[in-house]
Design a protein around this motif. Structure first.
Motif, mmCIF file in Angstrom:
data_model
loop_
_atom_site.group_PDB
_atom_site.id
_atom_site.type_symbol
_atom_site.label_atom_id
_atom_site.label_comp_id
_atom_site.label_asym_id
_atom_site.label_seq_id
_atom_site.Cartn_x
_atom_site.Cartn_y
_atom_site.Cartn_z
ATOM 1 N N PRO A 153 -22.237 1.126 -37.715
ATOM 2 C CA PRO A 153 -21.852 1.060 -39.029
ATOM 3 C C PRO A 153 -21.842 -0.146 -39.833
ATOM 4 O O PRO A 153 -21.620 -1.123 -39.083
ATOM 5 C CB PRO A 153 -20.467 1.699 -39.263
ATOM 6 N N PRO A 154 -22.251 -0.459 -40.894
ATOM 7 C CA PRO A 154 -22.928 0.554 -41.867
ATOM 8 C C PRO A 154 -24.719 0.800 -41.466
ATOM 9 O O PRO A 154 -24.900 1.659 -42.191
ATOM 10 C CB PRO A 154 -22.585 -0.129 -43.234
ATOM 11 N N LYS A 155 -24.974 0.152 -40.629
ATOM 12 C CA LYS A 155 -26.368 0.556 -40.393
ATOM 13 C C LYS A 155 -26.700 1.318 -39.048
ATOM 14 O O LYS A 155 -27.069 1.054 -38.092
ATOM 15 C CB LYS A 155 -27.139 -0.967 -40.044
ATOM 16 N N CYS A 156 -26.445 2.456 -39.619
ATOM 17 C CA CYS A 156 -26.377 3.817 -38.651
ATOM 18 C C CYS A 156 -27.905 4.272 -38.425
ATOM 19 O O CYS A 156 -28.290 4.970 -37.607
ATOM 20 C CB CYS A 156 -25.648 4.990 -39.030
ATOM 21 N N CYS A 157 -28.661 4.330 -39.544
ATOM 22 C CA CYS A 157 -30.296 4.713 -39.374
ATOM 23 C C CYS A 157 -30.946 3.637 -38.821
ATOM 24 O O CYS A 157 -30.712 2.711 -38.866
ATOM 25 C CB CYS A 157 -30.448 5.085 -40.789
ATOM 26 N N GLY A 158 -32.192 4.222 -38.499
ATOM 27 C CA GLY A 158 -33.095 3.164 -37.846
ATOM 28 C C GLY A 158 -33.647 2.182 -38.675
ATOM 29 O O GLY A 158 -33.732 2.525 -39.860
ATOM 30 N N GLN A 159 -33.797 1.017 -38.220
ATOM 31 C CA GLN A 159 -34.215 -0.143 -38.902
ATOM 32 C C GLN A 159 -35.836 -0.461 -38.806
ATOM 33 O O GLN A 159 -36.430 0.052 -37.733
ATOM 34 C CB GLN A 159 -33.628 -1.364 -38.538
#
Length: 557
Positions: free
Chosen positions: A27-33
């Protein structure tokens, strides 16, 4: 799933994006980058340059120009290669030819005829390049005899150079630098002073740059002419040689006394070179034009000057432009079709009389910068709140030029609930005649909000306004949706519809009974209209004797 929205804003030079396999969701970057795997930018000598950017000359050297081209640095030479022997079209014998720096250049060299005597130098090796630096005019240039074959030192130090006087204000130095640094970027300069008090601090001495910092060291043997000295004066000199990434190499500190000033200038031999200060200056500078002026020339100078041309070069553009040829009495010119916000270097080119060998040069070119282009999109947007109620608010914005439809495509208002930390947005398309106002509704009462305005401009850029805060007034909460009603309340509210449902059922039952009665009446009427085909009254035709057949053997009575 990773979001691909706005990747061109994160890295405009990226050509190919892929999902980062090494990303760890947190969190907060839970999605793929997304990760850039191919870019058009260039990484050169520890620096990053955008596509089509030119590499600074301090890094590449002045003898070539390098450009970033889709991740690769491509270079091209600025100067023509110098042959190992003098060309056949020179107006002098090969033993009198030297390699000199071309006028108005700092790197490019070519074979030229020497303006001094070199007969006493044994021709056992090609003469090193000569770089001539402008200096105040001298009444005469006296021939001088060079020393014997110069000695070029070892590859680890700079020996004291051989020096010869060309006249009372000019000396000639021949020396060598370590050859192992040839081809590397570096700097070479000569510092000198005639002040006996300031000799203790070499940093205060005058400096003559032979190779600017960052330029490539193209040779190890040097032949330099130093001008502008005082007659009958003793000078203290030292050579300093620096290669990027190494410590400077210093020559021994040496002294030399210039010769006496010539008492009577020659009357029959013309000057080989005349350096003058034309006192150039620029005025009336606009975005695309400028007026360049210079002083009137004296009668002595006009003996050598027949015409004048203005040479002007845009910064970072290696190809100069020339004006038309002016008569020597002209003292100004208007430069037009210039680029806004660019720096230009202006110099004069003198045309000498026919059959005259004197080289006339200007010692002090000037630089000026045109006025910058005014950016119509250089404005700031400000917002303020107007009337605030329990569920609505008025926002007024300002700063956008009229008509705003020319500069803004769409407005986006972003507002955040301070309690829930969730953002919402509203859009407005600008139209002529509308008020500079945005109305927000369906807000919650007694809640603090943070709001700002984003304008998407017609040139593709985006501007953001200041951030303001406001708190809605206290009031009733908005009516909940049907899905949010309590089941108990839903059952109690259902009793109100029971009488109406009973009345509708009775009306439907009466209608059905009436329909059945009507259907029965129609069926009865249809049964009375049928004909009796097999009735006994129709059997008379069969009693007619004519239709009766007598059987064989029968006896009539």
């Amino acid at each position: 799933m990773p979001s691909s929205f706005g990747l061109e804003l994160i890295d405009p030079d990226c050509l190919d994006w892929q999902i980062d396999p090494d990303h760890i969701p947190e969190p907060p970057k839970c999605c793929g980058q997304m990760k850039c795997v191919s870019t058009s930018a260039c990484h050169y000598m520890g620096n990053t340059y955008k596509n089509y950017d030119q590499i600074p000359r301090e890094i590449t050297g002045c003898s070539q120009v390098c450009t970033c081209n889709y991740g690769n640095v491509t270079c091209r030479d600025l100067c023509d290669p110098v042959p190992t022997i003098p060309p056949f079209d020179l107006q002098c014998a090969p033993e009198h030819a030297v390699i000199v720096t071309l006028p108005g250049e700092t790197c490019c060299r070519a074979w030229r005829c020497a303006t001094h005597s070199v007969e006493s130098i044994p021709a056992i090796f090609p003469l090193p390049p000569v770089s001539v630096v402008a200096a105040p005019p001298t009444p005469a240039l006296l021939p001088a005899t060079y020393p014997a074959t110069p000695f070029f030192g070892s590859d680890e130090q700079i020996r004291e150079p051989h020096i010869a006087s060309l006249d009372a204000r000019t000396i000639h130095l021949i020396f060598s630098t370590p050859s192992l640094y040839q081809g590397l970027p570096g700097e070479l300069f000569l510092r000198y002073t005639n002040d006996p008090v300031g000799q203790a601090d070499p940093e205060t001495w005058m400096k003559e740059v032979l190779v600017p910092m960052g330029s490539l060291i193209s040779q190890s043997e040097w032949d330099h002419i130093l001008t502008g000295l005082q007659p009958a004066t003793q000078y203290t000199l030292q050579l300093v040689f620096t290669v990027q990434g190494t410590e400077p190499i210093y020559s021994p500190v040496f002294t030399y006394a210039t010769m006496e000033e010539a008492t009577t200038p020659p009357t029959t031999t013309p000057l080989p070179r005349l350096d003058i200060d034309a006192e150039l200056y620029a005025s009336e500078v606009t975005k695309t034009s400028a007026k360049v002026s210079w002083r009137s020339f004296s009668d002595y100078e006009l003996q050598y000057i027949d015409g004048v041309q203005v040479k002007y070069t845009q910064k970072n553009n290696l190809i100069p432009k020339f004006s038309q040829l002016f008569y020597h009495d002209n003292d100004q010119m208007d430069l037009r079709d210039l680029q806004p916000g660019f720096t230009y270097t202006v110099d004069l080119v003198f045309i000498t009389h026919e059959n005259q060998t004197t080289k006339v040069t200007n010692t002090k070119p000037i630089t000026f910068t045109t006025l910058p282009e005014e950016d119509p999109y250089d404005f700031e947007i400000g917002i303020r709140t107007g009337k605030v109620s329990s569920q609505t608010v008025e926002l007024f914005y300002s700063g956008v030029p009229e008509p705003e439809v020319k500069y803004v495509n769409v407005y986006r208002v972003v507002y955040i609930n301070d309690n829930e930390r969730t953002d919402s947005q509203a859009f407005k398309i600008p139209k002529t005649g509308q008020d500079n106002k945005v109305f927000l509704s369906e807000l919650k009462p007694d809640v603090k909000y943070v709001v700002w305005l984003e304008a998407f401009l017609s040139n593709g850029r985006k501007k953001k306004s200041n951030v303001v805060e406001f708190t809605t007034k206290a009031g009733q909460l908005p009516k909940p949706e049907k899905s949010e009603i309590d089941p108990k309340d839903r059952e109690s509210s259902g009793d109100d519809y029971y009488p109406a449902m009973v009345a509708v059922a009775l009306i439907a039952a009466v209608a059905c009974l009436g329909f059945l009665a009507l259907l029965l009446i129609l069926l009865r009427k249809q049964s009375h209209a049928k004909a009796h085909i097999n009735s006994s009254r129709n059997n008379a035709s069969y009693d007619n004797p004519s239709y009766k057949v007598k059987p064989r053997g029968a006896v009539l009575k």
